[in-house]
Design a protein around this motif. Structure first.
Motif, short mmCIF file in Angstrom:
data_model
loop_
_atom_site.label_atom_id
_atom_site.label_comp_id
_atom_site.label_asym_id
_atom_site.label_seq_id
_atom_site.Cartn_x
_atom_site.Cartn_y
_atom_site.Cartn_z
N LYS A 17 -1.33 14.12 -8.32
CA LYS A 17 -0.15 14.58 -8.71
C LYS A 17 0.93 14.18 -7.82
CE LYS A 17 -0.98 18.39 -12.27
NZ LYS A 17 -1.33 19.62 -12.93
N ARG A 18 -0.16 14.90 -6.29
CA ARG A 18 1.18 14.77 -4.73
C ARG A 18 1.70 13.38 -4.73
NH1 ARG A 18 -2.70 19.09 -1.64
NH2 ARG A 18 -1.48 21.02 -2.72
N LEU A 19 0.99 12.19 -4.99
CA LEU A 19 0.65 11.24 -5.06
C LEU A 19 1.65 10.32 -5.51
CD1 LEU A 19 -0.39 8.40 -3.63
CD2 LEU A 19 -1.60 7.83 -5.46
N ALA A 20 1.89 11.06 -6.74
CA ALA A 20 2.70 10.62 -8.49
C ALA A 20 4.36 10.43 -7.57
CB ALA A 20 2.65 10.61 -9.30
N LYS A 21 4.43 12.24 -7.37
CA LYS A 21 5.26 12.23 -6.25
C LYS A 21 5.64 11.85 -5.08
CE LYS A 21 5.32 16.80 -8.55
NZ LYS A 21 5.26 18.62 -8.32
N ALA A 22 5.53 11.90 -4.13
CA ALA A 22 5.76 11.18 -2.92
C ALA A 22 6.26 9.42 -3.48
CB ALA A 22 4.46 10.82 -2.19
N THR A 23 5.28 8.80 -4.40
CA THR A 23 5.57 7.53 -4.28
C THR A 23 7.70 7.16 -5.32
OG1 THR A 23 3.37 7.60 -4.89
CG2 THR A 23 4.53 5.89 -6.35
N THR A 24 6.87 8.24 -6.26
CA THR A 24 8.50 8.41 -6.92
C THR A 24 9.99 8.53 -6.04
OG1 THR A 24 7.63 9.15 -8.74
CG2 THR A 24 10.24 9.73 -8.20
N ILE A 43 0.64 -1.25 -0.20
CA ILE A 43 0.10 0.23 -0.10
C ILE A 43 0.67 1.12 -0.03
CG2 ILE A 43 -2.05 0.73 1.26
CD1 ILE A 43 -3.14 -1.49 2.32
N VAL A 44 0.63 2.15 -1.13
CA VAL A 44 1.60 2.46 -1.33
C VAL A 44 1.67 4.33 -0.40
CG1 VAL A 44 2.47 5.02 -2.68
CG2 VAL A 44 1.55 2.92 -3.75
N THR A 45 0.82 4.14 0.64
CA THR A 45 0.30 5.61 1.64
C THR A 45 1.21 4.87 2.34
OG1 THR A 45 -1.74 4.62 2.32
CG2 THR A 45 -1.87 6.59 0.80
N LEU A 46 0.91 3.86 2.85
CA LEU A 46 1.42 3.06 4.25
C LEU A 46 2.98 3.69 3.95
CD1 LEU A 46 0.23 -0.02 4.71
CD2 LEU A 46 -0.18 2.21 5.63
N ASP A 47 3.79 3.46 2.67
CA ASP A 47 5.75 3.03 2.77
C ASP A 47 5.12 4.92 2.75
OD1 ASP A 47 6.00 0.93 2.35
OD2 ASP A 47 5.26 0.44 0.39
N VAL A 48 4.86 5.72 2.34
CA VAL A 48 5.37 6.69 2.32
C VAL A 48 5.39 7.45 3.41
CG1 VAL A 48 4.13 8.97 1.72
CG2 VAL A 48 4.66 7.55 -0.46
N ILE A 49 3.78 6.65 4.32
CA ILE A 49 4.52 7.77 5.75
C ILE A 49 5.23 7.00 6.46
CG2 ILE A 49 2.44 7.27 7.79
CD1 ILE A 49 0.29 7.62 5.92
N ARG A 50 6.02 5.85 5.83
CA ARG A 50 6.78 5.01 7.00
C ARG A 50 8.33 6.31 6.83
NH1 ARG A 50 6.33 0.40 5.57
NH2 ARG A 50 4.38 -0.10 7.43
N ALA A 51 8.27 6.35 5.10
CA ALA A 51 9.48 7.45 4.68
C ALA A 51 9.67 8.12 5.97
CB ALA A 51 8.84 7.19 3.49
N PHE A 52 8.66 9.04 6.16
CA PHE A 52 8.28 10.49 6.58
C PHE A 52 8.25 10.35 8.01
CE2 PHE A 52 5.75 13.83 8.72
CZ PHE A 52 6.04 14.24 7.94
N ALA A 53 7.44 9.14 8.62
CA ALA A 53 8.38 8.88 9.97
C ALA A 53 9.99 8.35 9.85
CB ALA A 53 7.35 7.30 10.54
#
Length: 414
Positions: free
Chosen positions: A317-324, A18-28
Motif C-alpha cells: 500500500k505504501r509502495l502504491a502511494k509513493a509510486t503515484t 525501478i520504482v524504488t529508485l525514483d521514489v528515493i530520488r524524489a525524497f532526495a
C-alpha cells in the motif's frame, strides 16, 4: 558489427525503471531544496565565516537545527549514491545487448557538464551537476571492481575527508587563531554588501557576485568532491550486492546496515552539533569540528534513510502511494532540480521579488514545502502525457543524437 548495435542503443523505457529508485530520488530532491533554501535566500557561506545568523526568533532557531540535524549533507549524499547506481544501470543495460556504451556515457557526462556550467555561472553558484559530470568519468575505472573493493574504496575516501577535518581542528586548537576586531568588521560589512547585491542588483551585478562566490567556495568544494565519490562507491556497492534488485531477500542485511549507519550518524551529529554551538568564525577550530562531524553524519544518515525507505516500501500500500505521488517527481529529477533554482532565484534575487536576506529559516521551510507540493502536482500531470521530463528528454537527445528517435519522442502515444 558493434557500430550497428550502438546505433540502436536507446534510453531506458518506462517499463524498465525501478520504482524504488525514483521514489528515493524524489525524497532526495525535497531534502536538497530544504538545505539549499538557506543559500538561495541569504549569504550563508560568508555569514558563517563571520559567525552571524539570519535567525530572528525561536521558530527560526528550531528550523535551523532541524535542517542541520536531519538534512544538511544527507541529501546531496543520497543523490550521489543514486548517481553511482544509475551509472551501473546504464552500463549493464548496454552490456545485456552486447554493446560497449562507454562512449555514450562519456557523451552523457559532457552534456551534463554543459548543463552544469550554464547553471552555475548564469543561475546559481551552488550547482551540483558540474561535480557529477567531472567525477562521473572516474566511475568508468571502477565499473569492473568487485563489491568488496567498492566498499573499501568508499570507506577509504570517506576516512580521508574526515581525518583531514579532525587534523585541521586539532592544529587550529593549538594555534588559537582569532579574527581581529578590524577583520571582523570588514567581514560583517562584506556580508551586508553581498545581501544588498543579490536583493537589489541587476542581472550583471548578480552575475559578477556569483562568480566571486564560486571562487570563495572552490576550496571547500574539494572536500565535497570526496563526499560525492564516497557515495558513488557506496551506491555501486549496494547495487552489486543486490539490495535494490532483491530487496525482499536482503531484509535482515538492510536492517543491520540501517542500524549501523544510524549509530555512526549519531556520533557524527554530536561532533557537528558541538562545532555549530561553539563556532565563532572562519578561524575557529570548531568550524572544522562541525564539518568533520557533518561529513561523518551526512553519508551515514543518508544510507540510513535509503535503507529505511526500502523497508517501508515493502508494504504494497505504501509502495502504491509513493509510486503515484513521488515516482513522477523522481522520473524528472533533473527538470525539478533546475526548476527549483529558477523559482528560488526569482523569489530572492533583485531581478525577481528581491527577498534575499529577508526570509528566515522557518519561512524558508514554508517556501520549500510550497515549491515541492507544486512539483509533485505538475510532475504527476506532466508524466501522464509525456514520456520524459523536458530536461531529461533534451539530455537524451543530445546524448544519443539521431539514434532511436522514435523511442525518444517526448509525448506519449494517445
Amino acid at each position: 558489427m558493434q557500430q550497428t548495435k550502438q546505433q540502436h542503443f536507446v534510453p531506458t523505457g518506462a517499463n524498465e525503471r525501478i520504482v524504488t529508485l525514483d521514489v528515493i530520488r524524489a525524497f532526495a530532491l525535497f531534502g536538497i531544496l530544504l538545505v539549499n533554501m538557506r543559500f538561495f535566500s541569504t549569504p550563508a557561506i560568508q555569514a558563517e565565516m563571520v559567525g552571524t545568523s539570519f535567525s530572528s526568533n525561536l521558530l527560526d532557531t528550531i528550523s535551523t537545527w532541524f535542517i542541520f540535524i536531519f538534512a544538511e549533507v544527507k541529501f546531496v549524499s543520497m543523490f550521489s549514491m543514486l548517481f553511482g547506481i544509475g551509472f551501473l544501470l546504464f552500463m549493464e543495460r548496454g552490456e545485456e545487448k552486447g554493446i560497449d556504451v562507454k562512449n555514450f556515457f562519456k557523451r552523457r557526462l559532457l552534456v551534463l557538464l554543459l548543463f552544469g556550467l550554464i547553471h552555475i555561472f548564469f543561475f546559481w553558484y551552488g550547482d551540483i551537476l558540474t561535480f557529477y559530470a567531472v567525477l562521473g568519468f572516474l566511475l568508468l575505472f571502477m565499473k569492473g571492481k568487485q563489491p568488496r573493493s567498492l566498499k573499501k574504496a568508499a570507506i577509504i575516501t570517506w576516512s580521508i575527508i574526515v581525518s583531514f577535518f579532525m587534523l585541521m581542528a586539532s592544529l587550529m586548537f593549538l594555534a588559537q587563531l582569532e579574527n581581529s576586531p578590524e577583520q571582523q568588521a570588514l567581514m560583517e560589512n562584506e556580508v551586508n554588501r553581498i545581501a544588498e547585491v543579490y536583493s537589489q542588483g541587476t542581472f550583471i551585478e548578480i552575475l559578477q557576485q556569483r562568480i566571486n562566490d564560486i571562487s570563495v567556495i572552490a576550496v571547500g568544494n574539494i572536500f565535497l568532491f570526496g563526499v560525492i565519490l564516497t557515495m558513488f562507491f557506496f551506491g555501486m556497492y549496494f547495487w552489486k550486492t543486490g539490495i535494490f534488485t532483491n530487496t525482499s531477500e536482503n531484509l535482515d542485511r538492510i536492517r543491520r546496515i540501517s542500524k549501523g549507519m544510524l549509530m555512526v550518524g549519531v556520533l557524527g551529529l554530536i561532533l557537528a552539533s558541538l562545532g555549530k554551538v561553539f563556532i565563532d568564525g572562519a578561524n575557529s577550530p570548531w568550524y572544522f569540528v562541525k564539518y568533520g562531524g557533518l561529513f561523518i553524519s551526512g553519508p551515514s544518515i543518508s544510507i540510513f534513510y535509503v535503507m529505511s525507505i526500502l523497508l517501508l516500501l515493502q508494504n504494497k500500500k505504501r509502495l502504491a502511494k509513493a509510486t503515484t505521488f513521488l515516482q513522477p517527481v523522481g522520473k524528472m529529477a533533473l527538470t525539478n532540480y533546475l526548476m527549483q533554482t529558477l523559482v528560488c532565484t526569482t523569489i530572492f534575487y533583485g531581478y525577481g521579488f528581491s527577498l534575499f536576506g529577508s526570509v528566515g529559516p522557518f519561512g524558508g521551510i514554508l517556501i520549500t514545502l510550497s515549491i515541492y507540493c507544486v512539483q509533485i502536482a505538475y510532475s504527476y500531470f506532466w508524466m501522464k502525457r509525456f514520456r520524459f521530463g523536458p530536461m531529461e528528454w533534451l539530455w537524451r537527445r543530445l546524448t544519443y543524437g539521431k539514434n532511436a528517435v522514435k523511442v525518444q519522442r517526448l509525448r506519449k502515444a494517445l
